[in-house]
Write a protein that holds these residues in place. Structure first.
Motif, PDB file in Angstrom:
ATOM      1  N   MET A  59       1.068  -1.772  -0.229  1.00 60.60           N
ATOM      2  CA  MET A  59       0.166   0.384   0.423  1.00 60.60           C
ATOM      3  C   MET A  59       0.686   1.244  -0.206  1.00 60.60           C
ATOM      4  O   MET A  59       1.768   1.429   0.613  1.00 60.60           O
ATOM      5  CB  MET A  59      -0.782  -0.175   1.150  1.00 60.60           C
ATOM      6  N   THR A  60       0.587   2.474  -1.212  1.00 57.60           N
ATOM      7  CA  THR A  60       1.117   3.059  -1.285  1.00 57.60           C
ATOM      8  C   THR A  60       0.885   4.635  -0.084  1.00 57.60           C
ATOM      9  O   THR A  60      -0.273   4.376   1.011  1.00 57.60           O
ATOM     10  CB  THR A  60       1.680   4.000  -2.655  1.00 57.60           C
ATOM     11  N   ALA A  61       1.442   5.299   0.484  1.00 54.41           N
ATOM     12  CA  ALA A  61       1.521   6.667   1.103  1.00 54.41           C
ATOM     13  C   ALA A  61      -0.073   7.308   0.698  1.00 54.41           C
ATOM     14  O   ALA A  61      -0.489   7.251   1.798  1.00 54.41           O
ATOM     15  CB  ALA A  61       2.495   7.014   1.313  1.00 54.41           C
ATOM     16  N   THR A  62       0.126   7.468  -0.083  1.00 54.71           N
ATOM     17  CA  THR A  62      -0.871   8.397  -0.888  1.00 54.71           C
ATOM     18  C   THR A  62      -2.357   7.116  -0.357  1.00 54.71           C
ATOM     19  O   THR A  62      -2.986   7.683   0.095  1.00 54.71           O
ATOM     20  CB  THR A  62      -1.150   8.260  -2.114  1.00 54.71           C
ATOM     21  N   GLN A  63      -2.555   5.963  -1.032  1.00 57.47           N
ATOM     22  CA  GLN A  63      -3.019   5.235  -0.713  1.00 57.47           C
ATOM     23  C   GLN A  63      -4.067   4.953   0.925  1.00 57.47           C
ATOM     24  O   GLN A  63      -4.528   4.771   1.731  1.00 57.47           O
ATOM     25  CB  GLN A  63      -4.166   3.997  -0.622  1.00 57.47           C
ATOM     26  N   SER A  64      -2.668   4.934   1.418  1.00 55.95           N
ATOM     27  CA  SER A  64      -3.094   4.649   3.215  1.00 55.95           C
ATOM     28  C   SER A  64      -3.734   6.329   4.018  1.00 55.95           C
ATOM     29  O   SER A  64      -4.600   5.960   4.528  1.00 55.95           O
ATOM     30  CB  SER A  64      -1.409   4.639   3.836  1.00 55.95           C
ATOM     31  N   LEU A  65      -3.415   7.315   3.227  1.00 53.20           N
ATOM     32  CA  LEU A  65      -3.584   8.764   3.865  1.00 53.20           C
ATOM     33  C   LEU A  65      -4.925   8.653   3.490  1.00 53.20           C
ATOM     34  O   LEU A  65      -6.501   9.236   3.990  1.00 53.20           O
ATOM     35  CB  LEU A  65      -2.387  10.205   3.531  1.00 53.20           C
TER      36      LEU A  65
END
Length: 243
Positions: free
Chosen positions: A1-7
Motif C-alpha cells: 500500500m502506498t503512502a497516498t493510498q494509506s492517507l
C-alpha cells in the motif's frame, strides 16, 4: 500500500463510519460505538502505514474540483513533517477519546448519534490536517464547526445544551468571517490558495500585506480554540458530553 493510498483510507474511514451510523445504526448504540471505535483504530493503523511508506518525504496529491474561468479549486492533500505530527496526535488521541466514550456514554439512549458525531469530527480534523490549500481547509473548518455544534447540543431535551451549541456556532462564525476574508485576500495577493506556493512567495518577499493576511487567518483558530476575545463559548460548551 502506498503512502497516498494509506492517507486516503485514513481520511475516508471516519466518513464511511459516520454515514453508516447515520443511515443504519442511530438506534443501535452498541453497534454504532463499536463501528466508530473500529474506525478510529483503523485511522491509527493507516496513519502508521502512511508515515512509514512516506519515509520522511513530502507527499502531494491533487485533482481539479471546481473551475470558474481562470479560477480553479483543487481537491487534494499535502503530507509533510508537520502534517505527520498532527495526524499522529489526532489519530491516537482520537482513539483514546473513542475508548473513553464507550464507558462514559454506555447508558446514553442516543449514543449512536453521539458516536456518529465523533466520526464526522474525526473526518473533519483529518481533512484539516491533510488539505493542501486554504479553500479545502475552510471546507473542513466548517465541518469541524458543524461537528462541534452537534456534540455540544447532544442533550437535545435541555435548554442549556441548545443555548450552548447555538452560542458556540455563532461565536465561531465571527472568527470564520475573518478567516474567509483572509482567504480572499490571500488569493488576491498571491494568485493562489495553495499552501506551498504561498509559503514560497512569503519567503521571497515578506511584507505588511502578508502579515495582514496571517492576522486575518488567525481569526479562525482564535475562535475555534476559544482564545480571547472569542473565548466566551467554551464554558457553556460543558453542557455537552464530557468526552
Amino acid at each position: 500500500m502506498t503512502a497516498t493510498q494509506s492517507l486516503l483510507f485514513a481520511l475516508l474511514t471516519p466518513l464511511l463510519s459516520a454515514v453508516l451510523i447515520a443511515c443504519l445504526l442511530r438506534r443501535r448504540g452498541a453497534l454504532a460505538a463499536g463501528l466508530s471505535v473500529a474506525a478510529a483504530a483503523a485511522i491509527c493503523a493507516f496513519t502508521v502505514i502512511g508515515i512509514r511508506s512516506a519515509e520522511g518525504e513530502t507527499i502531494r496529491a491533487a485533482s481539479e474540483w471546481l473551475s470558474f474561468g481562470n479560477f480553479t479549486v483543487s481537491m487534494g492533500f499535502l503530507f509533510d513533517n508537520v502534517a505527520a505530527t498532527m495526524l499522529t496526535m489526532v489519530a491516537f488521541v482520537g482513539l483514546l477519546i473513542h475508548i473513553f466514550s464507550c464507558g462514559y456514554m454506555a447508558d446514553d439512549q442516543a449514543r449512536g448519534r453521539f458516536f456518529g458525531g465523533l466520526s464526522i469530527f474525526m473526518f473533519s480534523m483529518l481533512g484539516l490536517i491533510l488539505a493542501d490549500n486554504l479553500i479545502m481547509i475552510f471546507v473542513f473548518w466548517e465541518l469541524v464547526g458543524f461537528s462541534s455544534y452537534m456534540l455540544i447540543g447532544h442533550y437535545l431535551n435541555t435548554d442549556e445544551a441548545a443555548a450552548a451549541s447555538k452560542k458556540a456556532f455563532i461565536v465561531n462564525r465571527i472568527g470564520d468571517l475573518g478567516f474567509l476574508v483572509g482567504i480572499v485576500t490571500a488569493y488576491w495577493h498571491f494568485g493562489t490558495t495553495n499552501l506551498e506556493a504561498m509559503g514560497a512567495a512569503v519567503a521571497i518577499q515578506p511584507d505588511l500585506i502578508n502579515a495582514s493576511i496571517a492576522a486575518l487567518l488567525m481569526c479562525g483558530f482564535i475562535g475555534k480554540s476559544a482564545q480571547f476575545p472569542l473565548h466566551v463559548w467554551l464554558p457553556d460548551a460543558m453542557a455537552g458530553p464530557t468526552p
